[in-house]
Design an enzyme around this catalytic site. Structure first.
Site: not given
Ligand code: BDR
Ligand code: CA
Length: 339
Positions: A262
């Site tokens: 992400h």
């Molecule tokens: C986001 O949530 C976190 O767990 C990940 O690092 C990312 O920034 C994705 O929804």
């Protein structure tokens, strides 16, 4: 193509970046990509501001320090996360490991930055933006607590950033922490709203695009093959395996062995903007909903509207994105200094 823009800004010089992060397996992939770009002289890392999020602030601070040390950047300052107003209801240790690093932090050189003596992340953001108004890009890949605290303490400060690029939100797809909410926004909804209210051009990488970004085991092999026995390669290989395990068990990747990177979408936007399509919109955050807390929405009805505050990425060319991501990581992993 009305309403779409392939690139909001053109980065003619190398950007100066503050990385606001809560490592996090995917944060680490993004972090390493950024360090690879810094090593190539394509970016300058001004500071890392750590945040509460995937795991607690003390741990994300140490992780940031360990990653910097591992890649030879121990001189970069690290901020400690601004304390939360309310106790954490749920973190993401079940996805990222109890240390946020796939339970691998003990395999890395220890942290050398001192948590107790470190400046708070909001102070670093305020000081750096005041010292270089209009020059620094904030890449925010965790909950927005630090940025909001800076804005509350020093109203108008976030406008002094050149640009703010965040990973967060889910617009036309399900959430990942509740049916409607994405983790970074849901974790601190007031902070998210404060950031969206702070300027009219927040750049947003939501789940709509990041759920397509599956970094596979083969890609990790390609990145590490030049120097597979190095500490860095061994760490990435093990982290990848850990994250594949949780991604599969939480059914994040349609059964494909890989992890969702992400947070790396923010760097895709900054350095390879041709890989993304963005839409101009007014983003609103649900700060009170009983079932929809943390939901992000934009109004797509065909009626006139005012007050757009963001550019929201809604399409990504995964092939192009990963070609550049993998090649930049290879550059980092072949650097001789990494033993
Ligand atoms: C986001 O949530 C976190 O767990 C990940 O690092 C990312 O920034 C994705 O929804
Ligand atoms: Ca993150």
């Amino acid at each position: 193509m009305s309403g779409f823009n392939t690139s909001v800004t053109t980065q003619l010089t190398h950007p100066k970046i503050i990385l606001d992060t809560d490592p996090g397996g995917d944060d680490i992939y993004a972090f390493l990509w950024l360090l690879g770009l810094v090593k190539q002289g394509l970016a300058e890392l001004v500071a890392v501001t750590s945040a509460d999020g995937n795991v607690a602030a003390k741990r994300t601070f140490s992780s940031a320090s360990q990653i910097l040390n591992l890649v030879g950047f121990s001189d970069i300052k690290v901020g400690r996360g601004v304390p939360l107003k309310e106790e954490i209801v749920e973190d993401a240790g079940h996805i990222h490991g109890s240390d946020g690093m796939g339970n691998l932090s003990h395999t890395l050189p220890p942290a050398t930055h001192n948590f107790e003596e470190a400046h708070y992340s909001d102070e670093i953001i305020i000081d750096e933006l005041n010292a270089a108004p209009g020059e620094i890009t904030i890449v925010a890949i965790g909950p927005l607590t630090n940025l909001a605290a800076a804005e509350t303490k020093s109203p108008g400060i976030l406008k002094k950033a050149k640009e703010i690029v965040i990973m967060g939100g889910a617009f036309f797809c399900p959430g990942n922490v509740t049916p409607h909410a994405e983790f970074n926004i849901w974790f601190n909804v007031e902070a998210a709203q404060t950031v969206f209210d702070s300027r009219d051009d927040i750049v947003v990488m939501p789940l709509d695009v990041t759920r397509h970004l599956i970094f596979t085991r083969e890609m990790t092999q390609a990145v590490t093959q030049a120097n597979p026995e190095s500490k860095l390669s061994q760490f990435l290989i093990a982290l990848c395996e850990f994250m594949i395990g949780t991604a599969l068990s939480y059914r994040e990747t349609a059964g494909i062995p890989g992890l969702l990177v992400h947070d790396a979408a923010t760097l895709g936007y900054l350095f390879y903007p041709e890989t993304l399509m963005l839409k101009r919109a007014k983003v609103q955050v649900e700060t009170k909903g009983e079932w929809t807390l943390g939901q992000t929405s934009i109004d797509s009805r065909p009626a006139p509207k005012t007050g757009a505050n963001a550019w929201v990425a809604l399409q990504v060319d995964e092939g192009k994105f990963f070609t550049s991501f993998v090649e930049d990581l290879k550059q980092l992993f072949t650097t001789a200094a990494l033993s």
